[in-house]
Scaffold this active site. Sequence first.
Site, PDB file in Angstrom:
ATOM      1  N   ILE A 105      80.973 -54.795  -4.879  1.00 23.39           N
ATOM      2  CA  ILE A 105      79.781 -55.050  -5.695  1.00 23.39           C
ATOM      3  C   ILE A 105      78.574 -55.294  -4.795  1.00 23.39           C
ATOM      4  O   ILE A 105      77.503 -55.646  -5.261  1.00 23.39           O
ATOM      5  CB  ILE A 105      80.027 -56.284  -6.594  1.00 23.39           C
ATOM      6  CG1 ILE A 105      80.381 -57.523  -5.740  1.00 23.39           C
ATOM      7  CG2 ILE A 105      81.143 -55.994  -7.605  1.00 23.39           C
ATOM      8  CD1 ILE A 105      80.438 -58.833  -6.532  1.00 23.39           C
ATOM      9  N   HIS A 123      83.313 -51.649 -10.119  1.00 27.41           N
ATOM     10  CA  HIS A 123      83.169 -53.027 -10.605  1.00 27.41           C
ATOM     11  C   HIS A 123      81.713 -53.468 -10.680  1.00 27.41           C
ATOM     12  O   HIS A 123      81.425 -54.656 -10.663  1.00 27.41           O
ATOM     13  CB  HIS A 123      84.003 -53.970  -9.721  1.00 27.41           C
ATOM     14  CG  HIS A 123      85.469 -53.661  -9.788  1.00 27.41           C
ATOM     15  ND1 HIS A 123      86.370 -54.049  -8.839  1.00 27.41           N
ATOM     16  CD2 HIS A 123      86.185 -52.991 -10.729  1.00 27.41           C
ATOM     17  CE1 HIS A 123      87.588 -53.610  -9.175  1.00 27.41           C
ATOM     18  NE2 HIS A 123      87.492 -52.969 -10.310  1.00 27.41           N
ATOM     19  N   CYS A 134      71.133 -56.557 -25.900  1.00 22.47           N
ATOM     20  CA  CYS A 134      70.224 -55.399 -26.010  1.00 22.47           C
ATOM     21  C   CYS A 134      70.454 -54.369 -24.910  1.00 22.47           C
ATOM     22  O   CYS A 134      69.843 -53.302 -24.916  1.00 22.47           O
ATOM     23  CB  CYS A 134      68.763 -55.852 -26.030  1.00 22.47           C
ATOM     24  SG  CYS A 134      68.169 -56.483 -24.436  1.00 22.47           S
ATOM     25  N   SER A 198      93.739 -53.848  -0.987  1.00 24.05           N
ATOM     26  CA  SER A 198      95.150 -54.216  -1.162  1.00 24.05           C
ATOM     27  C   SER A 198      95.834 -53.276  -2.161  1.00 24.05           C
ATOM     28  O   SER A 198      97.044 -53.343  -2.337  1.00 24.05           O
ATOM     29  CB  SER A 198      95.252 -55.664  -1.658  1.00 24.05           C
ATOM     30  OG  SER A 198      94.623 -55.778  -2.914  1.00 24.05           O
TER      31      SER A 198
HETATM   32  P1  NAD Z   1      91.561 -57.395  -1.759  1.00 26.66           P
HETATM   33  O1  NAD Z   1      90.933 -58.693  -1.366  1.00 26.66           O
HETATM   34  O2  NAD Z   1      92.643 -57.391  -2.761  1.00 26.66           O
HETATM   35  O3  NAD Z   1      92.154 -56.680  -0.453  1.00 26.66           O
HETATM   36  C1  NAD Z   1      91.389 -56.503   0.694  1.00 26.66           C
HETATM   37  C2  NAD Z   1      92.276 -55.836   1.737  1.00 26.66           C
HETATM   38  O4  NAD Z   1      91.456 -55.539   2.848  1.00 26.66           O
HETATM   39  C3  NAD Z   1      93.413 -56.738   2.245  1.00 26.66           C
HETATM   40  O5  NAD Z   1      94.648 -56.067   2.028  1.00 26.66           O
HETATM   41  C4  NAD Z   1      93.119 -56.929   3.734  1.00 26.66           C
HETATM   42  O6  NAD Z   1      94.289 -56.772   4.522  1.00 26.66           O
HETATM   43  C5  NAD Z   1      92.181 -55.798   4.035  1.00 26.66           C
HETATM   44  N1  NAD Z   1      91.189 -56.091   5.055  1.00 26.66           N
HETATM   45  C6  NAD Z   1      90.440 -57.200   5.220  1.00 26.66           C
HETATM   46  N2  NAD Z   1      89.574 -57.034   6.227  1.00 26.66           N
HETATM   47  C7  NAD Z   1      89.792 -55.791   6.720  1.00 26.66           C
HETATM   48  C8  NAD Z   1      89.197 -55.022   7.754  1.00 26.66           C
HETATM   49  N3  NAD Z   1      88.202 -55.499   8.502  1.00 26.66           N
HETATM   50  N4  NAD Z   1      89.639 -53.764   7.968  1.00 26.66           N
HETATM   51  C9  NAD Z   1      90.655 -53.241   7.219  1.00 26.66           C
HETATM   52  N5  NAD Z   1      91.259 -53.938   6.223  1.00 26.66           N
HETATM   53  C10 NAD Z   1      90.811 -55.168   5.963  1.00 26.66           C
HETATM   54  O7  NAD Z   1      90.372 -56.433  -2.146  1.00 26.66           O
HETATM   55  P2  NAD Z   1      90.304 -55.218  -3.170  1.00 26.66           P
HETATM   56  O8  NAD Z   1      91.493 -54.359  -3.042  1.00 26.66           O
HETATM   57  O9  NAD Z   1      88.945 -54.640  -3.025  1.00 26.66           O
HETATM   58  O10 NAD Z   1      90.375 -55.886  -4.611  1.00 26.66           O
HETATM   59  C11 NAD Z   1      89.776 -57.118  -4.908  1.00 26.66           C
HETATM   60  C12 NAD Z   1      88.535 -57.158  -5.789  1.00 26.66           C
HETATM   61  O11 NAD Z   1      87.635 -57.897  -5.050  1.00 26.66           O
HETATM   62  C13 NAD Z   1      87.810 -55.922  -6.098  1.00 26.66           C
HETATM   63  O12 NAD Z   1      87.775 -55.866  -7.459  1.00 26.66           O
HETATM   64  C14 NAD Z   1      86.366 -56.141  -5.614  1.00 26.66           C
HETATM   65  O13 NAD Z   1      85.473 -55.917  -6.683  1.00 26.66           O
HETATM   66  C15 NAD Z   1      86.272 -57.579  -5.327  1.00 26.66           C
HETATM   67  N6  NAD Z   1      85.531 -58.017  -4.129  1.00 26.66           N
HETATM   68  C16 NAD Z   1      84.441 -57.369  -3.660  1.00 26.66           C
HETATM   69  C17 NAD Z   1      83.794 -57.827  -2.538  1.00 26.66           C
HETATM   70  C18 NAD Z   1      82.593 -57.075  -2.041  1.00 26.66           C
HETATM   71  O14 NAD Z   1      81.849 -56.511  -2.833  1.00 26.66           O
HETATM   72  N7  NAD Z   1      82.385 -57.016  -0.726  1.00 26.66           N
HETATM   73  C19 NAD Z   1      84.252 -58.942  -1.862  1.00 26.66           C
HETATM   74  C20 NAD Z   1      85.376 -59.604  -2.384  1.00 26.66           C
HETATM   75  C21 NAD Z   1      86.006 -59.132  -3.515  1.00 26.66           C
END
Ligand code: NAD
Length: 255
Positions: A105, A123, A134, A198
């Site tokens: 996001i 998302h 609205c 993940s």
């Molecule tokens: P998740 O938190 O479930 O998984 C993140 C994955 O990224 C983990 O498996 C981890 O091992 C891996 N990871 C972390 N740092 C890394 C790196 N530097 N390089 C490679 N891999 C790395 O996240 P998801 O699958 O996106 O699902 C979670 C939800 O979280 C989503 O719906 C998303 O909208 C939301 N989210 C978004 C943000 C953002 O906008 N930056 C931040 C947090 C959560």
Amino acid sequence: MRDEIRGLARLIQESCRLTVFTGAGISTESGIPDFRSPGGIWERFDPEDMTFESFLADDEGRRRYWQFHHDCWKSFGDAEPNPAHLAVARLQECAEVGAVITQNIDGLHQRAGSSEELVLELHGTMWEVKCLECGERRGWRKVFDLLENEITVPRCEVCGGILKPGTVAFGEPVPDDTFTAARDASISCDLFLCIGSSLSVFPAALLPRMALESGSRLVIINRDPTPLDGSAELVIQGLAGETLPAAVALVEETG
Ligand code: NAD
């Protein structure tokens, strides 16, 4: 690792249509924590409080949700794209990228230079607010100022309706048009590249599965194992900001 980077570069070069799919892990190297890792967002907020149902239920639910967003704006508002976002943007120049589907996001793909029309934000975005009555959508800044001034449940300026961040809450449907475009990009590609997810948040996590069922090759770049590792052509267990730029640089060098 070197062989894996070369393998990824080769798969990118062989691809006629590439779909990129990213999650919170691509933004951790920009200083935005993911949700599930230690130090992640769920250590400060309870996911149960962030559901669409509790947002709709009452002002108390909305207050908690806005508090979470206020915290996100303050904590990540000045995050910059990292080398992984920049490498995704550079892929457009050296490969046939059909879409950059993101669960994030934070808007960092667009800031890094990925074309607006290619980025599908499953998302939503934290940089907009929307009125549930609205439909009015506007930038975040005014609401941020209200929250700074202790207006804890802002209302729509146009109709007085319930205002909500432009993100998709747990239990809130992903907009149909965005999901349809993401599904089309997933079933029509020959290479589906997952970065920093993940692969456990649904319906987003259906997309790599649809790509596999349609015959696409799957590549996963993730720090930790994922449930689809066994089905992938290539798994690179490492940091997105180190591995992807190296592979894209190889593609650029070798043409
Ligand atoms: P998740 O938190 O479930 O998984 C993140 C994955 O990224 C983990 O498996 C981890 O091992 C891996 N990871 C972390 N740092 C890394 C790196 N530097 N390089 C490679 N891999 C790395 O996240 P998801 O699958 O996106 O699902 C979670 C939800 O979280 C989503 O719906 C998303 O909208 C939301 N989210 C978004 C943000 C953002 O906008 N930056 C931040 C947090 C959560």
